[in-house]
Design an enzyme around this catalytic site. Structure first.
Site, PDB file in Angstrom:
ATOM      1  N   THR A 104      49.051  25.265  88.557  1.00  0.00           N
ATOM      2  CA  THR A 104      50.496  25.222  88.540  1.00  0.00           C
ATOM      3  C   THR A 104      50.965  24.254  89.842  1.00  0.00           C
ATOM      4  O   THR A 104      51.844  23.507  90.038  1.00  0.00           O
ATOM      5  CB  THR A 104      51.164  26.325  88.445  1.00  0.00           C
ATOM      6  OG1 THR A 104      50.474  26.895  87.095  1.00  0.00           O
ATOM      7  CG2 THR A 104      52.720  26.379  88.246  1.00  0.00           C
ATOM      8  N   ASP A 109      44.781  31.847  88.228  1.00  0.00           N
ATOM      9  CA  ASP A 109      44.119  32.806  87.364  1.00  0.00           C
ATOM     10  C   ASP A 109      42.734  33.321  87.755  1.00  0.00           C
ATOM     11  O   ASP A 109      42.263  34.304  87.414  1.00  0.00           O
ATOM     12  CB  ASP A 109      43.953  32.015  85.893  1.00  0.00           C
ATOM     13  CG  ASP A 109      45.198  31.899  85.336  1.00  0.00           C
ATOM     14  OD1 ASP A 109      46.393  32.587  85.572  1.00  0.00           O
ATOM     15  OD2 ASP A 109      45.283  31.078  84.268  1.00  0.00           O
TER      16      ASP A 109
HETATM   17  N1  ASP Z   1      46.572  28.529  84.224  1.00  0.00           N
HETATM   18  C1  ASP Z   1      46.879  28.092  85.781  1.00  0.00           C
HETATM   19  C2  ASP Z   1      45.460  28.164  86.579  1.00  0.00           C
HETATM   20  O1  ASP Z   1      45.096  29.202  86.880  1.00  0.00           O
HETATM   21  C3  ASP Z   1      47.830  29.148  86.393  1.00  0.00           C
HETATM   22  C4  ASP Z   1      48.139  28.775  87.602  1.00  0.00           C
HETATM   23  O2  ASP Z   1      47.950  27.764  88.299  1.00  0.00           O
HETATM   24  O3  ASP Z   1      48.768  29.856  88.383  1.00  0.00           O
HETATM   25  O4  ASP Z   1      45.106  26.944  86.745  1.00  0.00           O
END
Ligand code: ASP
Length: 343
Positions: free
Chosen positions: A15, A92
């Protein structure tokens, strides 16, 4: 003239590196080669910042040991050129990556600060801006020309943690990581307060990277009602070398005979079983209750207060070294990178 500390920002994905395309309104990844165009204020910073971007970038749900090896290699190749490293990573699996790198980068004497965000850098309310800027500041911080933080850590929402002590516990709060069994390495407010007594000491030896991780393992969480078909099926997995048994409380498990027999048979076959608690805070204490006495006697490895993320990546790294089981057990129970309580 004072020379600027040089930092390498490694963008893996997640993100943090997104911004909203003004024309389409869709979230798109930043081009980190143009970092200074997106964040001109970085010019005012006292660091020289270069960037390296994964291509393609990945959501951290797709992370695996090959990416960890790539990260370790990027750091190793650039180690002499930079004073510190900031890795931008999805939240994640950030704790897995931090844990894995803490074992793979041996004799690390420079900061590797991993950060990310819950809202993209390109959004007005982003938490990414502070996470990124403070991580840069920490990665460049020195005292008497020696890096303040010669370890792999996670910076998130005003706190700097030892990476292999963390886990992600919240999917929407800015405050997304916890380190239940180890205090922060630094707290950030108006000043950055480093807690030197919590930080590993540099050993000034040459960086060495380990790039073999063996993933023939499984994490098995116990639950009331778990039956013998499940346990049998797990231990029958082809080429299985190790199981992280997520036990209850201080390392407790059912005392039923069929269950203990299955564990004993697996250990006799040479499968390593590590006792890690489902509780995120506190420690396994085998033998404290009757329900863990048999586990200690049959030879489960005591995972003490390690996180599941640290235990898993430590095991991958130890199995990758192909040491005999007795040595693997010794290393698992020993404090190597600040990941486990000293006895
Ligand atoms: N799904 C994303 C990831 O872990 C969530 C984030 O970036 O916080 O890549």
């Amino acid at each position: 003239m004072e020379t600027k500390a040089a930092l390498l920002v490694i963008y893996t994905g997640g993100t943090i590196g997104m911004f909203k395309d003004p024309e389409t309104g869709v979230l798109r990844p930043f081009n980190f080669d143009e970092l200074y165009n997106y964040m001109p204020s970085l010019e005012l910073f006292k660091f020289k910042i270069d960037s390296y971007s994964f291509d393609p970038i990945i959501d951290s749900a797709n992370i695996n040991p090959e990416y960890w090896i790539k990260l370790a290699e990027v750091i190793s190749v650039n180690y002499e050129k930079y004073d510190g490293f900031v890795i931008l990573h999805g939240t994640d699996t950030m704790s897995y990556t931090a844990s894995a790198l803490s074992f793979m980068l041996d004799n690390l004497n420079k900061p590797v600060v991993i950060t990310g965000s819950q809202l993209p850098l390109g959004m007005i309310r982003t938490d990414g801006r502070d996470n990124f800027i403070s991580s840069l500041e920490i990665a460049g911080a020195k005292s008497d020309d020696i890096p303040m933080i010669p370890e792999v850590c996670i910076y998130f929402e005003n706190q700097l943690f030892r990476g292999n002590r963390t886990h992600k516990f919240n999917a929407e709060n800015f405050d997304a990581f916890k380190s239940a069994n180890y205090p922060p390495l630094a707290n950030v407010g108006v000043y950055i307060k480093y807690h030197e007594q919590n930080i590993l000491k540099p050993n000034f030896k040459r960086l060495k990277i380990y790039s073999k991780m063996d993933t023939n393992m499984v994490v098995l969480p116990l639950f009331p009602g778990i039956n013998s078909n499940t346990i049998k099926a797990i231990f029958a997995i082809d080429e299985l070398k190790a199981v992280i048994l997520e036990t209850y409380g201080a390392g407790n498990a059912p005392t039923e005979k069929w269950f203990l027999d299955e564990l004993k048979t697996a250990i006799d076959k040479g499968i390593l079983i590590v006792n890690i608690s489902q509780c995120r805070g506190g420690s396994v204490e085998m033998g404290k209750y009757e329900t863990s006495l048999d586990l200690a006697e049959m030879g489960l490895i005591n995972g003490k207060d390690m996180t599941i993320e640290a235990a898993l990546t430590k095991l991958m790294w130890i199995l990758g070294m192909e040491v005999p089981n007795e040595e693997a057990r010794r290393l698992m129970e020993k404090n190597l990178k600040g990941e486990i309580r000293e006895d």
